[in-house]
Design a protein around this motif. Structure first.
Motif, PDB file in Angstrom:
ATOM      1  N   UNK A 286       0.835  -1.206   0.000  1.00 47.98           N
ATOM      2  CA  UNK A 286       0.000   0.000   0.000  1.00 47.98           C
ATOM      3  C   UNK A 286       0.876   1.266   0.000  1.00 47.98           C
ATOM      4  N   UNK A 287       1.903   1.273   0.829  1.00 50.14           N
ATOM      5  CA  UNK A 287       2.803   2.425   0.878  1.00 50.14           C
ATOM      6  C   UNK A 287       3.571   2.589  -0.430  1.00 50.14           C
ATOM      7  N   UNK A 288       3.974   1.478  -1.016  1.00 52.72           N
ATOM      8  CA  UNK A 288       4.668   1.524  -2.305  1.00 52.72           C
ATOM      9  C   UNK A 288       3.778   2.130  -3.371  1.00 52.72           C
ATOM     10  N   UNK A 289       2.527   1.713  -3.413  1.00 51.39           N
ATOM     11  CA  UNK A 289       1.587   2.244  -4.406  1.00 51.39           C
ATOM     12  C   UNK A 289       1.383   3.740  -4.206  1.00 51.39           C
ATOM     13  N   UNK A 290       1.347   4.176  -2.934  1.00 56.92           N
ATOM     14  CA  UNK A 290       1.175   5.594  -2.665  1.00 56.92           C
ATOM     15  C   UNK A 290       2.345   6.410  -3.181  1.00 56.92           C
ATOM     16  N   UNK A 291       3.586   5.924  -2.996  1.00 58.92           N
ATOM     17  CA  UNK A 291       4.765   6.626  -3.494  1.00 58.92           C
ATOM     18  C   UNK A 291       4.844   6.565  -5.016  1.00 58.92           C
ATOM     19  N   UNK A 292       4.419   5.460  -5.583  1.00 59.85           N
ATOM     20  CA  UNK A 292       4.507   5.262  -7.027  1.00 59.85           C
ATOM     21  C   UNK A 292       3.672   6.297  -7.780  1.00 59.85           C
ATOM     22  N   UNK A 293       2.517   6.655  -7.204  1.00 50.34           N
ATOM     23  CA  UNK A 293       1.619   7.591  -7.878  1.00 50.34           C
ATOM     24  C   UNK A 293       1.394   8.869  -7.064  1.00 50.34           C
ATOM     25  N   UNK A 294       2.314   9.203  -6.203  1.00 53.55           N
ATOM     26  CA  UNK A 294       2.180  10.435  -5.428  1.00 53.55           C
ATOM     27  C   UNK A 294       2.295  11.646  -6.341  1.00 53.55           C
ATOM     28  N   UNK A 295       1.381  12.601  -6.167  1.00 50.23           N
ATOM     29  CA  UNK A 295       1.359  13.789  -7.007  1.00 50.23           C
ATOM     30  C   UNK A 295       2.537  14.703  -6.671  1.00 50.23           C
ATOM     31  N   UNK A 296       3.086  15.329  -7.698  1.00 47.07           N
ATOM     32  CA  UNK A 296       4.198  16.273  -7.527  1.00 47.07           C
ATOM     33  C   UNK A 296       3.643  17.666  -7.278  1.00 47.07           C
ATOM     34  N   UNK A 297       4.081  18.303  -6.202  1.00 47.55           N
ATOM     35  CA  UNK A 297       3.584  19.627  -5.853  1.00 47.55           C
ATOM     36  C   UNK A 297       4.148  20.711  -6.766  1.00 47.55           C
ATOM     37  N   UNK A 298       5.278  20.420  -7.412  1.00 46.43           N
ATOM     38  CA  UNK A 298       5.845  21.402  -8.341  1.00 46.43           C
ATOM     39  C   UNK A 298       5.102  21.357  -9.673  1.00 46.43           C
ATOM     40  N   UNK A 299       4.817  20.152 -10.147  1.00 51.21           N
ATOM     41  CA  UNK A 299       4.079  20.019 -11.405  1.00 51.21           C
ATOM     42  C   UNK A 299       2.614  20.408 -11.241  1.00 51.21           C
ATOM     43  N   UNK A 300       2.092  20.226 -10.025  1.00 56.75           N
ATOM     44  CA  UNK A 300       0.696  20.575  -9.748  1.00 56.75           C
ATOM     45  C   UNK A 300       0.640  21.506  -8.543  1.00 56.75           C
ATOM     46  N   UNK A 301       0.940  22.783  -8.717  1.00 55.97           N
ATOM     47  CA  UNK A 301       0.958  23.721  -7.582  1.00 55.97           C
ATOM     48  C   UNK A 301      -0.411  23.924  -6.952  1.00 55.97           C
ATOM     49  N   UNK A 302      -1.464  23.555  -7.657  1.00 54.43           N
ATOM     50  CA  UNK A 302      -2.795  23.723  -7.080  1.00 54.43           C
ATOM     51  C   UNK A 302      -3.015  22.846  -5.864  1.00 54.43           C
ATOM     52  N   UNK A 303      -2.180  21.793  -5.704  1.00 51.15           N
ATOM     53  CA  UNK A 303      -2.314  20.937  -4.528  1.00 51.15           C
ATOM     54  C   UNK A 303      -2.023  21.708  -3.243  1.00 51.15           C
ATOM     55  N   UNK A 304      -1.080  22.666  -3.302  1.00 53.14           N
ATOM     56  CA  UNK A 304      -0.756  23.472  -2.136  1.00 53.14           C
ATOM     57  C   UNK A 304      -1.950  24.311  -1.718  1.00 53.14           C
ATOM     58  N   UNK A 305      -2.601  24.931  -2.691  1.00 53.80           N
ATOM     59  CA  UNK A 305      -3.745  25.791  -2.367  1.00 53.80           C
ATOM     60  C   UNK A 305      -4.914  24.988  -1.842  1.00 53.80           C
ATOM     61  N   UNK A 306      -5.094  23.754  -2.343  1.00 51.88           N
ATOM     62  CA  UNK A 306      -6.180  22.911  -1.865  1.00 51.88           C
ATOM     63  C   UNK A 306      -5.988  22.540  -0.401  1.00 51.88           C
ATOM     64  N   UNK A 307      -4.734  22.286   0.005  1.00 56.30           N
ATOM     65  CA  UNK A 307      -4.466  21.923   1.385  1.00 56.30           C
ATOM     66  C   UNK A 307      -4.652  23.111   2.315  1.00 56.30           C
ATOM     67  N   UNK A 308      -4.303  24.313   1.823  1.00 54.25           N
ATOM     68  CA  UNK A 308      -4.469  25.503   2.640  1.00 54.25           C
ATOM     69  C   UNK A 308      -5.938  25.844   2.818  1.00 54.25           C
TER      70      UNK A 308
END
Length: 308
Positions: A286-308
């Protein structure tokens, strides 16, 4: 007129003799071995091509004696089956062979492939003995240990099917006990001077199983190679990078890269941005799968705003 009748034949005779002398000199072999070592190495470097093991099957009526000459087939030749005649230089003499092999091992990338073509999983359900077979007919790549010791750059391509895991249920499998991985590590332990070694774990499509298992067990089996956790003696080389792929379309998996000579691994997205540290040998599927497809915050900066 009398003078011309005497001079013209003499001129023609001199021209003919000069032409014959030039033709004779052109037939003389070039004194290649009299060149300095640096110039000969430049010639070898121009001729060498990245060797592929195992070599593609020959379809033409060529003799099999040249199958294992390094560089006889290149990666591009795998599909075209084109014979590379430049590599006949290996047959010139022993000195040329030794010098050219030295340049080949230092400058070329050896592509080592494990696939259903050169690895047949055991049909027995019982686990194999801990030591893999060392007989020459069961080796994955017909490369001498002396040549392996001289390699500087190599890539390992692991092309696997579900049957090559060797177990009916991959959930009950321990990565360190994978027979195929143990066999590969045993052969790679001779790469004592390699500076750059990469692994690409490719899963062949099968609707009845999840390719994630191949990627997971390949990652856990090989990322400790060359470290104190290795089960070979010598411990073998360390991998620099591990990538994961499918034989069909893939959404884009992250890859692993090592921190220099350290035993720490970092996950990177396809654009080369770090997405997190690897958990280590204790990583679950499960942890391996999470790292394998973890989203990149640089390629997708909108992830930062969603968390805030």
């Amino acid at each position: 007129m009398t003078v011309l009748a005497v001079i013209v034949p003499l001129i023609l005779l001199c021209a003919i003799r000069r032409y014959q002398k030039m033709q004779y000199e052109n037939r003389k072999p070039f004194p290649f071995m009299q060149l300095p070592q640096e110039l000969r190495d430049m010639v070898y470097e121009h001729l060498i091509e990245d060797p592929v093991y195992p070599p593609p099957q020959l379809r033409l009526n060529h003799g099999s004696s040249l199958w294992m000459i390094p560089g006889l087939w290149s990666s591009s030749a795998a599909s075209s089956r084109r014979l590379h005649t430049s590599n006949w230089i290996f047959l010139a003499n022993k000195q040329v062979y030794k010098e050219c092999m030295d340049v080949l091992c230092k400058r070329a990338t050896f592509h080592l492939t494990v696939s259903p073509h050169n690895y047949k999983p055991s049909s027995s359900s019982s686990p194999p003995p801990p030591s893999p077979p060392h007989s020459e007919d069961k080796r994955l790549w017909n490369i001498s240990p002396d040549t392996l010791k001289d390699l500087r750059t190599a890539s390992l391509n692991l092309i696997t099917t579900s049957a090559m895991l060797g177990v009916p249920d991959p959930r009950n499998m321990t990565s360190t006990d994978w027979t195929l991985a143990r066999h590969v590590r045993e052969e790679l332990k001779q790469l004592v001077n390699v500076k750059n070694l990469t692994l690409d774990a490719k899963a062949l499509g099968d609707p009845l199983w999840n390719p994630l298992w191949i990627w997971y067990h390949a990652c856990q089996s090989f990322k400790t190679m060359g470290t104190s956790a290795s089960n070979t003696s010598p411990t073998g080389p360390k991998l620099n990078r591990i990538t994961f792929s499918l034989d069909t379309w893939s959404p884009g998996e992250n890859y692993l890269a090592r921190h220099g000579d350290e035993d720490k691994w970092t996950w990177f997205c396809m654009q080369g941005h770090g997405v997190g540290l690897d958990i280590g040998p204790e990583m679950t599927v499960r942890e391996f799968c999470g790292k394998l497809y973890q989203e990149c915050r640089i390629c997708r900066p909108e992830l930062e705003s969603e968390e805030e």
